[in-house]
Design a protein around this motif. Structure first.
Motif, PDB file in Angstrom:
ATOM      1  N   ASP A  72       0.866  -1.183   0.000  1.00 37.75           N
ATOM      2  CA  ASP A  72       0.000   0.000   0.000  1.00 37.75           C
ATOM      3  C   ASP A  72       0.905   1.237   0.000  1.00 37.75           C
ATOM      4  OD1 ASP A  72       0.823   0.521   2.663  1.00 37.75           O
ATOM      5  OD2 ASP A  72      -1.099  -0.029   3.541  1.00 37.75           O
ATOM      6  N   PRO A  73       0.350   2.434  -0.092  1.00 41.60           N
ATOM      7  CA  PRO A  73       1.200   3.638  -0.142  1.00 41.60           C
ATOM      8  C   PRO A  73       2.049   3.876   1.105  1.00 41.60           C
ATOM      9  CG  PRO A  73      -0.986   4.135  -0.962  1.00 41.60           C
ATOM     10  CD  PRO A  73      -1.051   2.753  -0.361  1.00 41.60           C
ATOM     11  N   TRP A  74       1.796   3.148   2.191  1.00 37.42           N
ATOM     12  CA  TRP A  74       2.510   3.347   3.449  1.00 37.42           C
ATOM     13  C   TRP A  74       3.513   2.232   3.720  1.00 37.42           C
ATOM     14  CZ3 TRP A  74      -2.667   3.548   2.529  1.00 37.42           C
ATOM     15  CH2 TRP A  74      -3.137   4.850   2.291  1.00 37.42           C
ATOM     16  N   GLY A  75       3.734   1.367   2.724  1.00 37.19           N
ATOM     17  CA  GLY A  75       4.752   0.331   2.838  1.00 37.19           C
ATOM     18  C   GLY A  75       4.292  -0.977   3.449  1.00 37.19           C
ATOM     19  N   ASN A  76       3.001  -1.141   3.720  1.00 36.90           N
ATOM     20  CA  ASN A  76       2.483  -2.407   4.243  1.00 36.90           C
ATOM     21  C   ASN A  76       2.434  -3.431   3.110  1.00 36.90           C
ATOM     22  OD1 ASN A  76       1.715  -1.664   7.068  1.00 36.90           O
ATOM     23  ND2 ASN A  76       0.479  -0.157   5.966  1.00 36.90           N
ATOM     24  N   HIS A  77       2.985  -4.625   3.362  1.00 32.50           N
ATOM     25  CA  HIS A  77       3.080  -5.666   2.343  1.00 32.50           C
ATOM     26  C   HIS A  77       1.849  -6.567   2.357  1.00 32.50           C
ATOM     27  CE1 HIS A  77       7.540  -5.496   1.305  1.00 32.50           C
ATOM     28  NE2 HIS A  77       7.293  -4.447   2.065  1.00 32.50           N
ATOM     29  N   PHE A  78       1.406  -6.932   1.153  1.00 27.99           N
ATOM     30  CA  PHE A  78       0.256  -7.810   0.978  1.00 27.99           C
ATOM     31  C   PHE A  78       0.524  -8.826  -0.113  1.00 27.99           C
ATOM     32  CE2 PHE A  78      -1.446  -3.991   2.822  1.00 27.99           C
ATOM     33  CZ  PHE A  78      -2.338  -4.472   3.765  1.00 27.99           C
ATOM     34  N   GLU A  79      -0.216  -9.931  -0.052  1.00 26.16           N
ATOM     35  CA  GLU A  79      -0.228 -10.939  -1.103  1.00 26.16           C
ATOM     36  C   GLU A  79      -1.670 -11.158  -1.514  1.00 26.16           C
ATOM     37  OE1 GLU A  79       1.187 -14.780   0.056  1.00 26.16           O
ATOM     38  OE2 GLU A  79       3.264 -14.148   0.132  1.00 26.16           O
ATOM     39  N   LEU A  80      -1.861 -11.398  -2.792  1.00 23.49           N
ATOM     40  CA  LEU A  80      -3.145 -11.856  -3.294  1.00 23.49           C
ATOM     41  C   LEU A  80      -2.890 -13.242  -3.872  1.00 23.49           C
ATOM     42  CD1 LEU A  80      -6.106 -11.117  -3.771  1.00 23.49           C
ATOM     43  CD2 LEU A  80      -5.432 -10.390  -6.064  1.00 23.49           C
ATOM     44  N   ASN A  81      -3.542 -14.256  -3.311  1.00 21.88           N
ATOM     45  CA  ASN A  81      -3.323 -15.652  -3.687  1.00 21.88           C
ATOM     46  C   ASN A  81      -4.542 -16.230  -4.381  1.00 21.88           C
ATOM     47  OD1 ASN A  81      -0.845 -15.736  -2.275  1.00 21.88           O
ATOM     48  ND2 ASN A  81      -1.894 -16.233  -0.384  1.00 21.88           N
ATOM     49  N   CYS A  82      -4.294 -17.153  -5.298  1.00 13.09           N
ATOM     50  CA  CYS A  82      -5.365 -17.949  -5.889  1.00 13.09           C
ATOM     51  C   CYS A  82      -4.885 -19.389  -5.970  1.00 13.09           C
ATOM     52  CB  CYS A  82      -5.749 -17.440  -7.281  1.00 13.09           C
ATOM     53  SG  CYS A  82      -7.128 -18.369  -7.980  1.00 13.09           S
ATOM     54  N   TYR A  83      -5.666 -20.294  -5.374  1.00 16.48           N
ATOM     55  CA  TYR A  83      -5.306 -21.705  -5.333  1.00 16.48           C
ATOM     56  C   TYR A  83      -5.957 -22.518  -6.452  1.00 16.48           C
ATOM     57  CZ  TYR A  83      -2.964 -20.842  -0.965  1.00 16.48           C
ATOM     58  OH  TYR A  83      -2.097 -20.382  -0.021  1.00 16.48           O
ATOM     59  N   GLU A  84      -6.681 -21.873  -7.339  1.00 17.23           N
ATOM     60  CA  GLU A  84      -7.272 -22.548  -8.498  1.00 17.23           C
ATOM     61  C   GLU A  84      -6.201 -22.578  -9.593  1.00 17.23           C
ATOM     62  OE1 GLU A  84     -11.213 -20.944  -9.385  1.00 17.23           O
ATOM     63  OE2 GLU A  84     -11.446 -20.510  -7.254  1.00 17.23           O
ATOM     64  N   TYR A  85      -5.178 -23.376  -9.331  1.00 21.00           N
ATOM     65  CA  TYR A  85      -3.930 -23.346 -10.102  1.00 21.00           C
ATOM     66  C   TYR A  85      -4.146 -23.598 -11.593  1.00 21.00           C
ATOM     67  CZ  TYR A  85       0.931 -23.953 -11.331  1.00 21.00           C
ATOM     68  OH  TYR A  85       2.165 -23.813 -11.910  1.00 21.00           O
ATOM     69  N   LYS A  86      -4.789 -24.698 -11.931  1.00 19.59           N
ATOM     70  CA  LYS A  86      -4.964 -25.062 -13.348  1.00 19.59           C
ATOM     71  C   LYS A  86      -5.818 -24.032 -14.088  1.00 19.59           C
ATOM     72  CE  LYS A  86      -4.267 -29.987 -12.724  1.00 19.59           C
ATOM     73  NZ  LYS A  86      -4.872 -31.318 -12.753  1.00 19.59           N
ATOM     74  N   GLN A  87      -6.829 -23.521 -13.417  1.00 23.92           N
ATOM     75  CA  GLN A  87      -7.704 -22.520 -14.032  1.00 23.92           C
ATOM     76  C   GLN A  87      -6.925 -21.256 -14.388  1.00 23.92           C
ATOM     77  OE1 GLN A  87     -11.132 -23.331 -14.221  1.00 23.92           O
ATOM     78  NE2 GLN A  87     -11.346 -21.609 -15.613  1.00 23.92           N
ATOM     79  N   ILE A  88      -6.094 -20.778 -13.455  1.00 23.90           N
ATOM     80  CA  ILE A  88      -5.287 -19.577 -13.705  1.00 23.90           C
ATOM     81  C   ILE A  88      -4.261 -19.851 -14.796  1.00 23.90           C
ATOM     82  CG2 ILE A  88      -3.603 -17.973 -12.698  1.00 23.90           C
ATOM     83  CD1 ILE A  88      -6.538 -17.498 -11.829  1.00 23.90           C
ATOM     84  N   LYS A  89      -3.659 -21.025 -14.769  1.00 22.49           N
ATOM     85  CA  LYS A  89      -2.659 -21.363 -15.789  1.00 22.49           C
ATOM     86  C   LYS A  89      -3.273 -21.302 -17.190  1.00 22.49           C
ATOM     87  CE  LYS A  89       1.087 -24.542 -16.717  1.00 22.49           C
ATOM     88  NZ  LYS A  89       1.835 -25.696 -16.214  1.00 22.49           N
ATOM     89  N   GLN A  90      -4.486 -21.800 -17.321  1.00 18.43           N
ATOM     90  CA  GLN A  90      -5.154 -21.832 -18.617  1.00 18.43           C
ATOM     91  C   GLN A  90      -5.755 -20.477 -18.996  1.00 18.43           C
ATOM     92  OE1 GLN A  90      -8.145 -24.976 -19.231  1.00 18.43           O
ATOM     93  NE2 GLN A  90      -9.513 -23.370 -19.970  1.00 18.43           N
ATOM     94  N   ASP A  91      -6.551 -19.900 -18.081  1.00 15.39           N
ATOM     95  CA  ASP A  91      -7.351 -18.718 -18.417  1.00 15.39           C
ATOM     96  C   ASP A  91      -6.622 -17.392 -18.256  1.00 15.39           C
ATOM     97  OD1 ASP A  91      -9.330 -20.535 -18.897  1.00 15.39           O
ATOM     98  OD2 ASP A  91     -10.515 -20.055 -17.113  1.00 15.39           O
ATOM     99  N   LEU A  92      -5.466 -17.387 -17.614  1.00 16.90           N
ATOM    100  CA  LEU A  92      -4.710 -16.150 -17.453  1.00 16.90           C
ATOM    101  C   LEU A  92      -3.301 -16.275 -18.031  1.00 16.90           C
ATOM    102  CD1 LEU A  92      -4.564 -13.244 -16.333  1.00 16.90           C
ATOM    103  CD2 LEU A  92      -3.717 -14.231 -14.192  1.00 16.90           C
ATOM    104  N   ILE A  93      -2.535 -17.212 -17.519  1.00 15.59           N
ATOM    105  CA  ILE A  93      -1.135 -17.333 -17.940  1.00 15.59           C
ATOM    106  C   ILE A  93      -1.051 -17.607 -19.441  1.00 15.59           C
ATOM    107  CG2 ILE A  93       1.055 -18.539 -17.601  1.00 15.59           C
ATOM    108  CD1 ILE A  93       0.056 -16.845 -15.172  1.00 15.59           C
ATOM    109  N   ALA A  94      -1.729 -18.666 -19.910  1.00 18.26           N
ATOM    110  CA  ALA A  94      -1.684 -19.014 -21.333  1.00 18.26           C
ATOM    111  C   ALA A  94      -2.459 -17.995 -22.172  1.00 18.26           C
ATOM    112  CB  ALA A  94      -2.243 -20.424 -21.546  1.00 18.26           C
ATOM    113  N   ALA A  95      -3.648 -17.626 -21.706  1.00 18.25           N
ATOM    114  CA  ALA A  95      -4.504 -16.722 -22.484  1.00 18.25           C
ATOM    115  C   ALA A  95      -3.881 -15.349 -22.684  1.00 18.25           C
ATOM    116  CB  ALA A  95      -5.872 -16.592 -21.814  1.00 18.25           C
ATOM    117  N   ASP A  96      -3.182 -14.845 -21.672  1.00 14.23           N
ATOM    118  CA  ASP A  96      -2.590 -13.502 -21.744  1.00 14.23           C
ATOM    119  C   ASP A  96      -1.085 -13.545 -22.031  1.00 14.23           C
ATOM    120  OD1 ASP A  96      -5.169 -12.947 -20.987  1.00 14.23           O
ATOM    121  OD2 ASP A  96      -4.621 -11.622 -19.332  1.00 14.23           O
TER     122      ASP A  96
END
Length: 169
Positions: free
Chosen positions: A127-151
């Motif tokens: 964030d603008p104040w240096g606080n660290h965050f992660e955004l995780n998605c455990y739908e691995y195969k779906q992301i690999k197909q619909d985001l990684i490969a598609a984009d």
């Protein structure tokens, strides 16, 4: 070793220090979809130093925004707070980049900053104040197909992909 019948409950909230709760709440709303949890609003309005509770899931998991003060200095959350979302939300976030959110390195977060952890996909940001965050998605195969490969993204890797194959044997 003593057996304990007590079991810790779900994660309720994480304390986040910011210079101004209202400005921070607006940033979290604009960029990450957080809203003030009205049920707990009296803590922020009722007395000096109370937290402003915000949530992106209806109050189930919250960030408690505390204003930094002399007794409570601004100390960014450096170890990170991780949130998990479904594949549609993760893809939407990725495709919105760059959008003003920065990576921990201080550069605009980009879609190709996605990290492949073999079992989940992650974006690390601050964030603008240096606080660290992660955004995780455990739908691995779906992301690999619909985001990684598609984009046509090239994920960041912290270890060789062969390690997951060896582990799963």
């Amino acid at each position: 070793m003593k057996q304990n019948s007590f079991r810790m409950g779900r994660l309720d909230h994480v304390h986040i220090r910011v210079p101004n709760r209202d400005i921070a709440a607006q940033w979290y709303s604009d960029y990450l979809g957080f809203e003030v949890v009205k049920k707990y609003d009296f803590w922020a309005k009722g007395f000096s130093g109370g937290p402003l509770q915000i949530s992106a899931d209806g109050g189930n998991t919250m960030l408690a925004l505390f204003e930094a003060s002399e007794g409570h200095p601004l100390a960014p959350q450096l170890t990170g707070v991780a949130f998990s979302v479904d594949s549609d939300t993760f893809i939407s976030f990725s495709r919105s980049l760059p959008n003003g959110i920065e990576s921990p390195a201080g550069q605009q977060l980009k879609a190709n900053d996605i990290v492949d952890f073999d079992l989940c996909w992650v974006y690390n940001f601050v964030d603008p104040w240096g606080n660290h965050f992660e955004l995780n998605c455990y739908e691995y195969k779906q992301i690999k197909q619909d985001l990684i490969a598609a984009d046509n993204l090239t994920p960041v890797r912290y270890w060789p992909s062969e390690l997951i194959d060896e582990y799963q044997k």
